[in-house]
Design a protein around this motif. Structure first.
Motif, PDB file in Angstrom:
ATOM      1  N   GLN A   3      -9.666   2.148  15.178  1.00 20.80           N
ATOM      2  CA  GLN A   3      -9.182   2.628  16.477  1.00 20.80           C
ATOM      3  C   GLN A   3      -8.599   1.461  17.246  1.00 20.80           C
ATOM      4  O   GLN A   3      -9.180   0.365  17.267  1.00 20.80           O
ATOM      5  CB  GLN A   3     -10.321   3.266  17.255  1.00 20.80           C
ATOM      6  N   LEU A   4      -7.464   1.707  17.875  1.00 26.11           N
ATOM      7  CA  LEU A   4      -6.768   0.689  18.651  1.00 26.11           C
ATOM      8  C   LEU A   4      -6.648   1.164  20.095  1.00 26.11           C
ATOM      9  O   LEU A   4      -6.306   2.329  20.336  1.00 26.11           O
ATOM     10  CB  LEU A   4      -5.379   0.445  18.065  1.00 26.11           C
ATOM     11  N   LEU A  20      -0.103  -7.569  27.754  1.00 28.43           N
ATOM     12  CA  LEU A  20      -0.734  -6.394  27.167  1.00 28.43           C
ATOM     13  C   LEU A  20      -1.745  -6.831  26.114  1.00 28.43           C
ATOM     14  O   LEU A  20      -1.571  -7.869  25.466  1.00 28.43           O
ATOM     15  CB  LEU A  20       0.307  -5.480  26.512  1.00 28.43           C
ATOM     16  N   SER A  21      -2.785  -6.022  25.951  1.00 29.41           N
ATOM     17  CA  SER A  21      -3.803  -6.282  24.940  1.00 29.41           C
ATOM     18  C   SER A  21      -3.955  -5.071  24.043  1.00 29.41           C
ATOM     19  O   SER A  21      -3.802  -3.934  24.487  1.00 29.41           O
ATOM     20  CB  SER A  21      -5.147  -6.588  25.602  1.00 29.41           C
ATOM     21  N   CYS A  22      -4.282  -5.336  22.792  1.00 32.66           N
ATOM     22  CA  CYS A  22      -4.555  -4.280  21.816  1.00 32.66           C
ATOM     23  C   CYS A  22      -5.888  -4.627  21.168  1.00 32.66           C
ATOM     24  O   CYS A  22      -5.975  -5.605  20.412  1.00 32.66           O
ATOM     25  CB  CYS A  22      -3.441  -4.225  20.780  1.00 32.66           C
ATOM     26  N   LEU A  23      -6.914  -3.850  21.490  1.00 32.70           N
ATOM     27  CA  LEU A  23      -8.264  -4.107  20.999  1.00 32.70           C
ATOM     28  C   LEU A  23      -8.580  -3.172  19.845  1.00 32.70           C
ATOM     29  O   LEU A  23      -8.396  -1.952  19.965  1.00 32.70           O
ATOM     30  CB  LEU A  23      -9.273  -3.899  22.124  1.00 32.70           C
ATOM     31  N   ALA A  24      -9.063  -3.759  18.741  1.00 31.55           N
ATOM     32  CA  ALA A  24      -9.408  -2.954  17.564  1.00 31.55           C
ATOM     33  C   ALA A  24     -10.908  -2.748  17.477  1.00 31.55           C
ATOM     34  O   ALA A  24     -11.686  -3.587  17.938  1.00 31.55           O
ATOM     35  CB  ALA A  24      -8.912  -3.644  16.304  1.00 31.55           C
ATOM     36  N   SER A  25     -11.276  -1.638  16.858  1.00 30.55           N
ATOM     37  CA  SER A  25     -12.690  -1.256  16.814  1.00 30.55           C
ATOM     38  C   SER A  25     -13.439  -1.846  15.640  1.00 30.55           C
ATOM     39  O   SER A  25     -14.669  -1.762  15.595  1.00 30.55           O
ATOM     40  CB  SER A  25     -12.806   0.274  16.752  1.00 30.55           C
ATOM     41  N   CYS A  96       0.384  -0.156  20.122  1.00 29.56           N
ATOM     42  CA  CYS A  96       0.143  -1.048  18.995  1.00 29.56           C
ATOM     43  C   CYS A  96      -0.262  -0.207  17.787  1.00 29.56           C
ATOM     44  O   CYS A  96      -0.797   0.901  17.936  1.00 29.56           O
ATOM     45  CB  CYS A  96      -0.910  -2.100  19.319  1.00 29.56           C
ATOM     46  N   THR A  97       0.032  -0.749  16.620  1.00 34.44           N
ATOM     47  CA  THR A  97      -0.272  -0.049  15.375  1.00 34.44           C
ATOM     48  C   THR A  97      -0.539  -1.051  14.276  1.00 34.44           C
ATOM     49  O   THR A  97      -0.025  -2.166  14.315  1.00 34.44           O
ATOM     50  CB  THR A  97       0.888   0.885  14.974  1.00 34.44           C
ATOM     51  N   SER A 102      -2.833   4.021  12.119  1.00 37.53           N
ATOM     52  CA  SER A 102      -3.608   3.925  13.349  1.00 37.53           C
ATOM     53  C   SER A 102      -2.710   3.497  14.498  1.00 37.53           C
ATOM     54  O   SER A 102      -2.019   2.473  14.395  1.00 37.53           O
ATOM     55  CB  SER A 102      -4.741   2.911  13.199  1.00 37.53           C
ATOM     56  N   TRP A 103      -2.719   4.275  15.558  1.00 33.22           N
ATOM     57  CA  TRP A 103      -1.960   3.989  16.775  1.00 33.22           C
ATOM     58  C   TRP A 103      -2.902   4.089  17.962  1.00 33.22           C
ATOM     59  O   TRP A 103      -3.830   4.897  17.973  1.00 33.22           O
ATOM     60  CB  TRP A 103      -0.832   5.010  16.976  1.00 33.22           C
ATOM     61  N   GLY A 104      -2.644   3.271  18.972  1.00 28.36           N
ATOM     62  CA  GLY A 104      -3.383   3.414  20.205  1.00 28.36           C
ATOM     63  C   GLY A 104      -2.801   4.546  21.038  1.00 28.36           C
ATOM     64  O   GLY A 104      -1.837   5.200  20.635  1.00 28.36           O
ATOM     65  N   GLN A 105      -3.390   4.759  22.214  1.00 28.72           N
ATOM     66  CA  GLN A 105      -2.935   5.828  23.102  1.00 28.72           C
ATOM     67  C   GLN A 105      -1.751   5.394  23.961  1.00 28.72           C
ATOM     68  O   GLN A 105      -1.101   6.229  24.599  1.00 28.72           O
ATOM     69  CB  GLN A 105      -4.093   6.277  24.008  1.00 28.72           C
ATOM     70  N   GLY A 106      -1.482   4.102  23.978  1.00 30.91           N
ATOM     71  CA  GLY A 106      -0.348   3.587  24.733  1.00 30.91           C
ATOM     72  C   GLY A 106      -0.727   3.126  26.126  1.00 30.91           C
ATOM     73  O   GLY A 106      -1.720   3.590  26.710  1.00 30.91           O
TER      74      GLY A 106
END
Length: 113
Positions: A3-4, A20-25, A96-97, A102-106
């Motif tokens: 999940q991103l 911007l940040s993109c956090l992965a689970s 981010c992908t 897997s894509w984030g919600q934006g």
């Protein structure tokens, strides 16, 4: 599937900066290349930047080259997109992908002129 989650968007004036940040689970995050895409309202989603799993290789769309910088901190499971000298045409939802579905919600970025 990892999940991103993107964050850091907002309203900024032209010429300003935003990160911007993109956090992965998952810890396996450090095995993925990560891309940033954006989608302006009513338009197609477009590539912005990418970074290899190690962080050593980066690539940028011509429209952002020299203004945006992509980086990552694998210890924090996070990829960043530093946006400098932003323009009104940078207004979009940024995603981010990992390129594997897997894509984030934006996160919305709005640049005022």
């Amino acid at each position: 599937q990892v999940q991103l989650v993107e964050s850091g968007g907002g309203l900024v004036q032209a010429g300003g900066s935003l990160r911007l940040s993109c956090l992965a689970s998952e810890r396996t995050f450090n095995t993925y290349n990560i891309d940033w895409f954006r989608q302006p309202s009513g338009k197609e989603r477009e590539f912005v930047a990418s970074i290899s799993y190690s962080g050593r290789i980066t690539a940028y769309a011509d429209s952002v080259k020299g203004r945006f910088t992509i980086s990552r901190d694998n210890a924090k499971n996070t990829v960043y997109l530093q946006m400098n000298k932003v323009k009104p045409e940078d207004t979009a939802v940024y995603y981010c992908t990992n390129g594997l579905g897997s894509w984030g919600q934006g996160t919305q970025v709005t640049v005022s002129s």
